[in-house]
Design a protein around this motif. Structure first.
Motif, PDB file in Angstrom:
ATOM      1  N   UNK A 174      42.203  35.944  43.546  1.00 40.95           N
ATOM      2  CA  UNK A 174      42.161  36.998  42.757  1.00 40.95           C
ATOM      3  C   UNK A 174      43.585  37.642  42.333  1.00 40.95           C
ATOM      4  N   UNK A 175      44.321  36.828  41.705  1.00 35.18           N
ATOM      5  CA  UNK A 175      45.559  37.682  41.440  1.00 35.18           C
ATOM      6  C   UNK A 175      45.512  38.263  40.066  1.00 35.18           C
ATOM      7  N   UNK A 176      44.368  37.958  39.245  1.00 40.51           N
ATOM      8  CA  UNK A 176      44.140  38.868  37.971  1.00 40.51           C
ATOM      9  C   UNK A 176      42.332  38.942  37.890  1.00 40.51           C
ATOM     10  N   UNK A 177      42.285  39.532  36.724  1.00 37.48           N
ATOM     11  CA  UNK A 177      40.595  39.650  36.654  1.00 37.48           C
ATOM     12  C   UNK A 177      40.207  38.300  36.242  1.00 37.48           C
ATOM     13  N   UNK A 178      38.964  37.896  36.575  1.00 37.10           N
ATOM     14  CA  UNK A 178      38.387  36.716  36.500  1.00 37.10           C
ATOM     15  C   UNK A 178      38.080  36.435  34.870  1.00 37.10           C
ATOM     16  N   UNK A 228      35.943  43.610  41.241  1.00 38.59           N
ATOM     17  CA  UNK A 228      35.587  43.388  39.732  1.00 38.59           C
ATOM     18  C   UNK A 228      34.844  41.958  39.823  1.00 38.59           C
ATOM     19  N   UNK A 229      35.199  40.957  40.536  1.00 37.87           N
ATOM     20  CA  UNK A 229      34.476  39.809  40.565  1.00 37.87           C
ATOM     21  C   UNK A 229      32.989  40.005  40.843  1.00 37.87           C
ATOM     22  N   UNK A 230      32.795  40.487  42.019  1.00 36.48           N
ATOM     23  CA  UNK A 230      31.684  40.875  42.756  1.00 36.48           C
ATOM     24  C   UNK A 230      30.728  41.696  41.323  1.00 36.48           C
ATOM     25  N   UNK A 231      31.219  42.899  40.928  1.00 33.07           N
ATOM     26  CA  UNK A 231      30.466  43.474  39.877  1.00 33.07           C
ATOM     27  C   UNK A 231      30.041  42.763  38.772  1.00 33.07           C
ATOM     28  N   UNK A 232      31.059  41.538  38.263  1.00 29.55           N
ATOM     29  CA  UNK A 232      30.773  40.967  36.924  1.00 29.55           C
ATOM     30  C   UNK A 232      29.792  39.851  37.393  1.00 29.55           C
TER      31      UNK A 232
END
Length: 460
Positions: free
Chosen positions: A30-34, A93-97
């Motif tokens: 997680x260094x950037x948005x997925x 953000x990953x979890x939300x997406x």
């Protein structure tokens, strides 16, 4: 039920003694948005889990986060935040997406930074057994001690020695050796260890995590095809050397890679499409359908036209599943044949294209039977069941939104194509320029025009 095993290179019968399945999937760094490649991988293994549970297996799903590595450290420094803050924001953000994409949450999400004791213990054991060695605080795995190294990727010793991905480090005994522990460099986060302050290498974390959270063994180990070498190859080597048992995992499953206009996604050429960007343009069911329209082991090319076609396909399924009024004077529609075709397809290494074909055939038959006054309620229930196995939500149609620009951009793209065909290039260029000003990039090719949206730059 047969699954393709990357290790053997063939389909094998899948069974478990106690009906339990331990599934470990390599997650994101997680260094950037997925990006949408991450989304495709997550959807693929979500469907694997859903179908196994449909078949009656009790699945324990583990997916890790590599929350400290070179990329995270670099990105955190560039953004003036700690590695913890950066990783936490991107993981959230990953979890939300993934929730939006209807991806079931894994049962455990271990992180490299929270598994340090288990990682250090494993490295120490490898060193004690002679599989690892310390050079000034850096600990490496002796690849030469593992005689069958390369069995997953089927790379020869010469390929491994001279391959472009082998790290060059004069401190290593053998150029093929890989890092288990990295000594601390100035400004880097670090943890105590017998070899001094440092942090784990990339590969060791997954071995330690899988053994901790799946102590009965890994039945399915998953990830993208780009992880076969070196990541999964190294996992096998260190895990089997540590435990002195084989195999580390019974089945290795690898999904194909997603490209943009035949090019691999890469920040260096600016063609990375984030999950949030894709979700701003397409509905979650359409994106899932797009990912599943190709067999999971096949490469997939991102196409706006293709995903738009999936939007229409979702509507056809949704309409077929909608409640029908009227009598059943024509008898009842039997959907068992379509269900059997679906199951047969999924039993054959998760052949989602064939499974989807059964769903579309059933949808058409429901519409035809309803016109003939047949009772289609049971068939509709079967349709909803099969769609749900694939995690495609047809129960909640998308809400109308004034912010949905897709229909308007598609209209302008069509008008521009007509203008170009009429050789009215000035007007066509004006449309392109105006769209660019508003954050919409057009990409022309022989197959047509695709567009991508990025928020327009705000000057100041």
């Amino acid at each position: 039920m047969k699954l393709y095993n990357t290790l053997s290179g063939r389909k094998e019968e899948f069974t478990t003694a106690d009906n339990a399945v331990g599934m470990y999937v390599c997650g994101i760094t997680p260094y950037a948005p997925s990006h949408i490649g991450h989304a495709m991988m997550s959807v693929v293994f979500d469907v694997v889990r859903r179908y196994l549970e449909f078949k009656g297996y009790a699945v324990k799903h583990i997916q890790n986060f590599t929350d400290v590595d070179d990329k995270i450290i670099t990105a955190a420094n560039e953004n003036g935040v700690s590695t913890e803050e950066l990783a936490e924001a991107n993981i959230a953000q990953y979890h939300d997406e993934m929730d939006t994409l209807n991806v079931l949450r894994a049962h455990v999400y271990p992180r490299a930074t929270t598994e340090i004791p288990a990682i250090v213990s494993m490295i120490a054991s490898l060193e004690e057994q002679g599989y690892a060695y310390n050079v000034n605080g850096d600990v490496y795995f002796r690849v030469g001690r593992k005689e069958d190294y390369g069995k997953l990727s089927r790379r020869s010793a010469e390929d491994l020695l001279y391959g472009a991905r082998v790290e060059v480090d004069e401190a290593k005994e053998d150029p093929r050796d890989f890092a288990l522990w990295k000594s601390q460099k100035p400004g880097e986060p670090a943890w105590d260890s017998p070899w001094g302050a440092g942090r784990p290498g990339w590969h060791i974390e997954c071995s330690a995590m899988s053994m901790r959270y799946l102590p009965e063994g890994v039945d399915i180990h998953g990830g993208g095809q780009d992880l076969i070498f070196p990541h999964h190859e190294n996992e096998i080597a260190q895990s089997e050397s540590y435990s002195q048992t084989q195999p580390f995992a019974r089945f290795w499953m690898h999904n194909g890679l997603l490209s943009i206009n035949e090019d691999k996604m890469s920040k260096s050429i600016g063609n990375v499409i984030t999950v949030s960007e894709a979700l701003s343009r397409f509905s979650p069911p359409a994106l899932r359908l797009f990912f599943l329209s190709s067999h999971y082991r096949s490469p997939l090319v991102y196409s706006v036209q293709n995903i738009n076609a999936q939007e229409r396909a979702i509507e056809r399924i949704r309409n077929a599943a909608a409640p029908r009024n009227g009598s059943a004077n024509g008898g009842m529609l039997d959907a068992s044949e379509y269900r059997s075709v679906f199951v047969e397809a999924m039993d054959d290494d998760f052949s989602t294209p064939r499974a989807l074909a059964a769903i579309f055939d059933l949808s058409r038959e429901i519409n035809r039977a309803a016109e003939q006054s047949k009772d289609v309620s049971a068939a509709q229930q079967t349709l909803r069941e099969l769609v749900d196995i694939l995690g495609i939500d047809i129960e909640h149609p998308p809400e109308d939104s004034d912010g949905d620009i897709a229909p308007f951009v598609e209209l302008l793209v069509d008008i521009r194509a007509e203008l170009r065909a009429a050789r009215q290039f000035a007007l066509a260029d004006k449309i392109r320029d105006e769209l660019t000003e508003r954050g919409v990039t057009l990409e022309d090719s022989n197959s047509g025009t695709e567009w991508r949206y990025r928020a327009p730059h705000q000057g100041g």
